[in-house]
Design an enzyme around this catalytic site. Structure first.
Site, PDB file in Angstrom:
ATOM      1  N   TYR A 221      54.922 -50.797 -73.714  1.00 48.29           N
ATOM      2  CA  TYR A 221      53.654 -50.565 -74.401  1.00 48.29           C
ATOM      3  C   TYR A 221      53.497 -49.107 -74.775  1.00 48.29           C
ATOM      4  O   TYR A 221      54.259 -48.246 -74.331  1.00 48.29           O
ATOM      5  CB  TYR A 221      52.476 -51.037 -73.532  1.00 48.29           C
ATOM      6  CG  TYR A 221      52.117 -50.096 -72.402  1.00 48.29           C
ATOM      7  CD1 TYR A 221      52.902 -50.010 -71.262  1.00 48.29           C
ATOM      8  CD2 TYR A 221      51.001 -49.259 -72.491  1.00 48.29           C
ATOM      9  CE1 TYR A 221      52.579 -49.133 -70.230  1.00 48.29           C
ATOM     10  CE2 TYR A 221      50.669 -48.382 -71.468  1.00 48.29           C
ATOM     11  CZ  TYR A 221      51.457 -48.325 -70.339  1.00 48.29           C
ATOM     12  OH  TYR A 221      51.148 -47.453 -69.331  1.00 48.29           O
TER      13      TYR A 221
ATOM     14  N   ARG B  24      58.939 -42.856 -78.734  1.00 55.27           N
ATOM     15  CA  ARG B  24      59.050 -43.277 -77.327  1.00 55.27           C
ATOM     16  C   ARG B  24      59.080 -44.801 -77.217  1.00 55.27           C
ATOM     17  O   ARG B  24      59.795 -45.359 -76.384  1.00 55.27           O
ATOM     18  CB  ARG B  24      57.905 -42.690 -76.497  1.00 55.27           C
ATOM     19  CG  ARG B  24      58.067 -42.966 -75.003  1.00 55.27           C
ATOM     20  CD  ARG B  24      57.039 -42.240 -74.166  1.00 55.27           C
ATOM     21  NE  ARG B  24      55.685 -42.676 -74.463  1.00 55.27           N
ATOM     22  CZ  ARG B  24      54.590 -42.064 -74.036  1.00 55.27           C
ATOM     23  NH1 ARG B  24      54.673 -40.981 -73.290  1.00 55.27           N
ATOM     24  NH2 ARG B  24      53.390 -42.528 -74.350  1.00 55.27           N
TER      25      ARG B  24
ATOM     26  N   ARG C 177      60.447 -70.079 -67.943  1.00 55.37           N
ATOM     27  CA  ARG C 177      60.624 -68.997 -66.963  1.00 55.37           C
ATOM     28  C   ARG C 177      62.039 -68.989 -66.384  1.00 55.37           C
ATOM     29  O   ARG C 177      62.479 -69.945 -65.757  1.00 55.37           O
ATOM     30  CB  ARG C 177      59.607 -69.141 -65.827  1.00 55.37           C
ATOM     31  CG  ARG C 177      59.649 -67.954 -64.872  1.00 55.37           C
ATOM     32  CD  ARG C 177      58.660 -68.088 -63.729  1.00 55.37           C
ATOM     33  NE  ARG C 177      58.715 -66.897 -62.868  1.00 55.37           N
ATOM     34  CZ  ARG C 177      59.627 -66.707 -61.929  1.00 55.37           C
ATOM     35  NH1 ARG C 177      60.546 -67.620 -61.699  1.00 55.37           N
ATOM     36  NH2 ARG C 177      59.630 -65.601 -61.207  1.00 55.37           N
TER      37      ARG C 177
ATOM     38  N   HIS D 176      64.788 -65.622 -65.078  1.00 52.99           N
ATOM     39  CA  HIS D 176      64.971 -64.164 -65.063  1.00 52.99           C
ATOM     40  C   HIS D 176      65.900 -63.703 -66.192  1.00 52.99           C
ATOM     41  O   HIS D 176      65.693 -62.649 -66.792  1.00 52.99           O
ATOM     42  CB  HIS D 176      65.543 -63.693 -63.722  1.00 52.99           C
ATOM     43  CG  HIS D 176      64.547 -63.729 -62.599  1.00 52.99           C
ATOM     44  ND1 HIS D 176      63.967 -64.895 -62.161  1.00 52.99           N
ATOM     45  CD2 HIS D 176      64.021 -62.737 -61.838  1.00 52.99           C
ATOM     46  CE1 HIS D 176      63.131 -64.631 -61.179  1.00 52.99           C
ATOM     47  NE2 HIS D 176      63.141 -63.322 -60.957  1.00 52.99           N
TER      48      HIS D 176
ATOM     49  N   LYS E 210      58.230 -46.860 -70.700  1.00 53.81           N
ATOM     50  CA  LYS E 210      56.805 -47.211 -70.611  1.00 53.81           C
ATOM     51  C   LYS E 210      56.703 -48.733 -70.518  1.00 53.81           C
ATOM     52  O   LYS E 210      56.377 -49.426 -71.483  1.00 53.81           O
ATOM     53  CB  LYS E 210      56.021 -46.633 -71.804  1.00 53.81           C
ATOM     54  CG  LYS E 210      54.543 -46.433 -71.499  1.00 53.81           C
ATOM     55  CD  LYS E 210      53.929 -45.426 -72.424  1.00 53.81           C
ATOM     56  CE  LYS E 210      52.408 -45.339 -72.290  1.00 53.81           C
ATOM     57  NZ  LYS E 210      51.893 -45.060 -70.954  1.00 53.81           N
TER      58      LYS E 210
ATOM     59  N   GLU F 119      54.020 -37.305 -60.884  1.00 53.57           N
ATOM     60  CA  GLU F 119      53.010 -37.291 -61.955  1.00 53.57           C
ATOM     61  C   GLU F 119      51.768 -37.969 -61.402  1.00 53.57           C
ATOM     62  O   GLU F 119      51.620 -38.033 -60.178  1.00 53.57           O
ATOM     63  CB  GLU F 119      53.550 -37.994 -63.213  1.00 53.57           C
ATOM     64  CG  GLU F 119      54.025 -39.408 -62.976  1.00 53.57           C
ATOM     65  CD  GLU F 119      54.559 -40.097 -64.230  1.00 53.57           C
ATOM     66  OE1 GLU F 119      54.132 -39.767 -65.336  1.00 53.57           O
ATOM     67  OE2 GLU F 119      55.406 -40.995 -64.080  1.00 53.57           O
TER      68      GLU F 119
ATOM     69  N   LEU G 291      57.143 -40.500 -66.608  1.00 55.51           N
ATOM     70  CA  LEU G 291      56.971 -40.772 -68.037  1.00 55.51           C
ATOM     71  C   LEU G 291      56.966 -39.443 -68.794  1.00 55.51           C
ATOM     72  O   LEU G 291      56.293 -38.498 -68.375  1.00 55.51           O
ATOM     73  CB  LEU G 291      55.656 -41.513 -68.298  1.00 55.51           C
ATOM     74  CG  LEU G 291      55.548 -41.927 -69.760  1.00 55.51           C
ATOM     75  CD1 LEU G 291      56.400 -43.155 -70.036  1.00 55.51           C
ATOM     76  CD2 LEU G 291      54.122 -42.188 -70.177  1.00 55.51           C
TER      77      LEU G 291
HETATM   78  N1  PDD Z   1      49.126 -43.412 -69.847  1.00 55.50           N
HETATM   79  N2  PDD Z   1      52.332 -40.775 -66.975  1.00 55.50           N
HETATM   80  C1  PDD Z   1      51.982 -42.073 -66.900  1.00 55.50           C
HETATM   81  C2  PDD Z   1      52.415 -42.862 -65.712  1.00 55.50           C
HETATM   82  C3  PDD Z   1      51.222 -42.656 -67.938  1.00 55.50           C
HETATM   83  O1  PDD Z   1      50.904 -43.954 -67.878  1.00 55.50           O
HETATM   84  C4  PDD Z   1      50.813 -41.851 -69.035  1.00 55.50           C
HETATM   85  C5  PDD Z   1      50.021 -42.424 -70.175  1.00 55.50           C
HETATM   86  C6  PDD Z   1      51.186 -40.499 -69.055  1.00 55.50           C
HETATM   87  C7  PDD Z   1      50.811 -39.587 -70.198  1.00 55.50           C
HETATM   88  O2  PDD Z   1      51.507 -39.947 -71.369  1.00 55.50           O
HETATM   89  P1  PDD Z   1      50.938 -39.581 -72.815  1.00 55.50           P
HETATM   90  O3  PDD Z   1      50.714 -38.099 -72.808  1.00 55.50           O
HETATM   91  O4  PDD Z   1      52.025 -39.981 -73.720  1.00 55.50           O
HETATM   92  O5  PDD Z   1      49.668 -40.339 -73.010  1.00 55.50           O
HETATM   93  C8  PDD Z   1      51.950 -39.995 -68.011  1.00 55.50           C
HETATM   94  C9  PDD Z   1      48.408 -44.110 -70.856  1.00 55.50           C
HETATM   95  C10 PDD Z   1      47.351 -43.271 -71.486  1.00 55.50           C
HETATM   96  C11 PDD Z   1      47.911 -45.424 -70.273  1.00 55.50           C
HETATM   97  O6  PDD Z   1      48.720 -46.091 -69.635  1.00 55.50           O
HETATM   98  O7  PDD Z   1      46.745 -45.767 -70.460  1.00 55.50           O
END
Ligand code: PDD
Length: 295
Positions: free
Chosen positions: A35, A54, A103, A105, A149, A181, A205
């Site tokens: 996503y 990304r 379903r 895997h 992501k 993070e 991320l």
């Molecule tokens: N989240 N780290 C994680 C685990 C994240 O889920 C996100 C973003 C970021 C920051 O990434 P960016 O600068 O590209 O938004 C860092 C989004 C906003 C979400 O899941 O809602």
């Protein structure tokens, strides 16, 4: 908060009520998908290229074919704002799964990915940006490939929920004391005028705003040091902040119930917030970048 009517799908645009999925859907059953969350300011995307790039990197990493070529993706994402007549501040959520299939895997023989993208109005978190937010620390129990992501967000969800139960905005995640993070944002520590953050390895991320923060630091002659910091460094820090597409550059003024540097946002954080606002076209005033070069 307004949810706009028209959604983009793998087959073009549909109305919200007409979207139905079978219960055997790989995103639902395995979190087998990816996503993006993309910021929109006054009807215009911010960092759209970074997000689209990304998205395709995440797709490749999980061997998923995005239903559209990149060019078409840009076209559709712009059309998504147009058909919904989006003029204000919003976010676009886009997800692609490996599709609907019995379903198992193992991937379906001929995967037909499901894609949807929708727009929701989202005002800027102005009072938090002004005052800063409280956070807690939580162990990072996620897998090793957080640069993807992916839809597998249960550890992030649980960490953020724990934060909320402590009246906190975010959870700062750490692996045996080393800060990686936050649950949905990147984390930074400022000490002696230098910005420290975890290197963009596979276990975090690679935030789109993080990339910009690095660039702002370079432009403002602030050292940007990709070295992890420890939970125990936090209370010795001059400043702490986080970044994401929805939280922007957000000051952190408290961690685990103790205030950071007097509980007010720091000077470097303020500069980076100003840089962000300027970069995103949110200010009309004088440029922080030009004032820096004259300094
Ligand atoms: N989240 N780290 C994680 C685990 C994240 O889920 C996100 C973003 C970021 C920051 O990434 P960016 O600068 O590209 O938004 C860092 C989004 C906003 C979400 O899941 O809602």
């Amino acid at each position: 908060m307004t949810m706009h009517q028209h959604l983009l799908t793998q087959n073009g645009f549909v109305r919200q009520d007409d979207l139905t999925y079978p219960f055997e859907e790989r995103g639902l059953q395995f979190g087998d998908g990816i996503y993006e969350v993309i910021r929109v300011y006054e009807g215009t995307y911010y960092l759209i290229n970074e997000h689209v790039e990304r998205l395709y990197r995440s797709a490749e990493a999980i061997k998923l074919t995005v239903p559209y070529e990149k060019k078409k993706m840009y076209h559709y994402l712009n059309e998504l704002l147009q058909v919904n007549d989006v003029k204000g501040d919003a976010k676009v959520y886009l997800q692609i799964t490996r599709g609907s299939a019995a379903r198992d895997h193992v991937f379906p023989e001929k995967p037909e990915p499901n894609l949807y993208a929708y727009v929701k109005d989202l005002p800027r978190p102005k009072s938090f940006l002004e005052s800063g937010v409280s956070t807690i620390t939580q162990p990072d129990v996620r897998w090793d490939w957080c640069y993807i992501k992916s839809l597998n967000l249960l550890p992030n969800v649980l960490a953020k929920q724990t934060a909320r139960e402590h009246d906190c905005f975010e959870a700062i995640l750490h692996k045996e004391g080393e800060v990686t993070e936050c649950s949905s944002s990147n984390a930074y520590l400022v000490k002696d005028g230098k910005v420290y953050t975890h290197p963009a390895k596979k276990n975090i991320l690679h935030g789109c705003v993080r990339m910009r923060v690095e660039q702002f630091c370079r432009q403002l002659n602030i050292d940007f040091i990709e070295e992890p910091f420890q939970v125990e460094d936090i209370h010795e820090a001059d400043e702490i902040f986080l970044s994401s597409s929805t939280a922007e550059v957000m000051p952190i003024v408290s961690v685990d119930g103790k205030s950071i540097a007097g509980g007010t946002p720091g000077v470097i954080t303020r500069k980076l917030q100003q840089a962000y606002e300027e970069d995103a076209g949110l200010t009309a005033g004088s440029s922080i970048f030009s004032s820096n070069t004259h300094a």
